[in-house]
Motif scaffolding. Structure first.
Motif, short mmCIF file in Angstrom:
data_model
loop_
_atom_site.label_atom_id
_atom_site.label_comp_id
_atom_site.label_asym_id
_atom_site.label_seq_id
_atom_site.Cartn_x
_atom_site.Cartn_y
_atom_site.Cartn_z
N ALA A 58 -0.11 -28.44 -23.14
CA ALA A 58 0.66 -27.24 -22.84
C ALA A 58 -0.02 -26.51 -21.69
O ALA A 58 -1.18 -26.11 -21.79
N LEU A 59 0.71 -26.35 -20.60
CA LEU A 59 0.14 -25.75 -19.39
C LEU A 59 0.96 -24.54 -18.97
O LEU A 59 2.16 -24.46 -19.23
N ALA A 60 0.30 -23.63 -18.28
CA ALA A 60 0.97 -22.43 -17.77
C ALA A 60 0.10 -21.84 -16.67
O ALA A 60 -0.92 -22.41 -16.27
N SER A 61 0.54 -20.71 -16.16
CA SER A 61 -0.23 -20.03 -15.13
C SER A 61 -1.51 -19.45 -15.71
O SER A 61 -1.69 -19.38 -16.93
N LYS A 62 -2.39 -19.01 -14.83
CA LYS A 62 -3.66 -18.42 -15.25
C LYS A 62 -3.41 -17.25 -16.19
O LYS A 62 -4.17 -17.03 -17.16
N ARG A 63 -2.35 -16.49 -15.94
CA ARG A 63 -2.03 -15.33 -16.75
C ARG A 63 -1.78 -15.69 -18.22
O ARG A 63 -2.10 -14.94 -19.13
#
Length: 341
Positions: A36-41
């Motif tokens: 599961a990946l996302a932005s740094k935020r």
């Protein structure tokens, strides 16, 4: 032993990404490891998959050579920056953003409509998933077009705020709550005008021809999906205060005459379509009542156009997040592992 595939979901904490994870699990996609990946935020948050909590990692730090498939659902900017690098690392990218939809060397796929075009994925290692309005319209047009050749389409789309992501959902919810409590709303941030209890006649920016970017995307994407560059399409895209589910009023003209009965049979037999059309009050499908959380595209109000000899009219609804985004990407991935990787 069933072969498994390591899969990355980019944008796993977003509206579409969360549903992608649900659908991968529901359809028993042969996932070995899930990332599961996302932005740094959003890095450090938790996602759910197969009754387990999965830590969300920063996409900027991820090595895409660790996976065979990457499903992108994080918007244009993230896809622009990371999808080519992911493909270069050896995995196949399925992208639900708008970024690659115009690229001639990237196939634009609706599996029920043009699966044969998926073979073109090898040119860049990227497959584009169309916008939700294009998916449901192309699925409804295909069975008619194959038999009678659709020559012209007038369509008005009534689009849910979830097409704008979580910010659109929050703005509609907040405005609705304030107005129902006799309070003034905050200055709109997502939309140009109040969306609660209102209808907005513009989605996205205006082009030089007076149509919006959203409307012209519907034209270009539908022609590509149906391989019908000469099809005349006249769209109006409207934002409505609905959380989930796009609706479309479609008026088309065909080369060959089709009766409403013939059209109804063609639509009922087409994959992914469900016809709800009975001559009684409420004998039609609606976005909220019928389409929400469903995999099908629903077609109703099928009738011959009284103003055009070879005309047909019908009403099409679908869940824009599930059917119009997450499911289409997973179906593309299923086709890829069945036939290509």
């Amino acid at each position: 032993m069933t072969k498994t595939y390591d899969v990355a979901v980019v944008g796993a904490t977003g509206t579409v990404g969360e549903v992608m994870l649900e659908i991968l699990e529901e359809r028993e996609f042969p996932v070995g490891r899930i990332f599961a990946l996302a932005s740094k935020r959003s890095a450090g948050k938790r996602a759910r998959f197969r009754d387990k909590s999965v830590s969300v990692a920063n996409v900027a730090d991820f090595d895409f050579s660790r996976v065979q498939l990457a499903l992108f659902a994080a918007g244009d900017a993230v896809s622009r920056q990371f999808a080519p690098a992911a493909a270069a690392a050896g995995c196949v990218v399925v992208d639900s953003s708008a970024h690659f939809r115009d690229a001639e060397d990237v196939p634009l796929i609706v599996p029920e409509v043009n699966p044969q075009a998926l073979a073109g994925y090898c040119r860049r290692g990227i497959v584009a998933s169309p916008g939700g309005p294009s998916i449901q319209m192309a699925m409804a047009l295909k069975p008619i077009h194959e038999v009678a050749e659709v020559r012209r389409v007038n369509v008005t789309t009534y689009q849910a705020v979830s097409g704008s992501g979580a910010t659109g959902l929050r703005e509609l919810a907040d405005q609705s709550a304030r107005l129902l409590n006799a309070q003034a709303i905050k200055t709109p941030a997502v939309y140009t005008k109040q969306i609660a209890f209102n209808v907005l006649a513009q989605i996205d920016t205006l082009e030089d021809n007076g149509y919006t970017r959203e409307e012209m995307a519907l034209v270009g994407e539908t022609r590509r999906i149906l391989d019908a560059p000469g099809m005349q399409i006249n769209p109006t895209a409207v934002q409505v205060p609905v959380f989930f589910g796009h609706s479309e009023a479609i008026h088309l003209e065909t080369r060959d005459k089709l009766s409403a009965v013939q059209a109804c049979r063609l639509l009922a037999d087409a994959p992914g379509l469900t016809v709800v059309d009975t001559p009684e009050a409420g004998g039609y499908a609606s976005a909220v009542t019928d389409a929400a959380n469903q995999d099908e595209v629903f077609v109703s109000r099928i009738r011959e156009d009284i103003s055009c000899e070879n005309g047909l009219n019908f009403w099409v609804v679908a869940d824009n997040v599930r059917r119009g985004a997450a499911l289409n990407s997973v179906q593309i991935a299923e086709r890829l592992i069945e036939e290509y990787i």
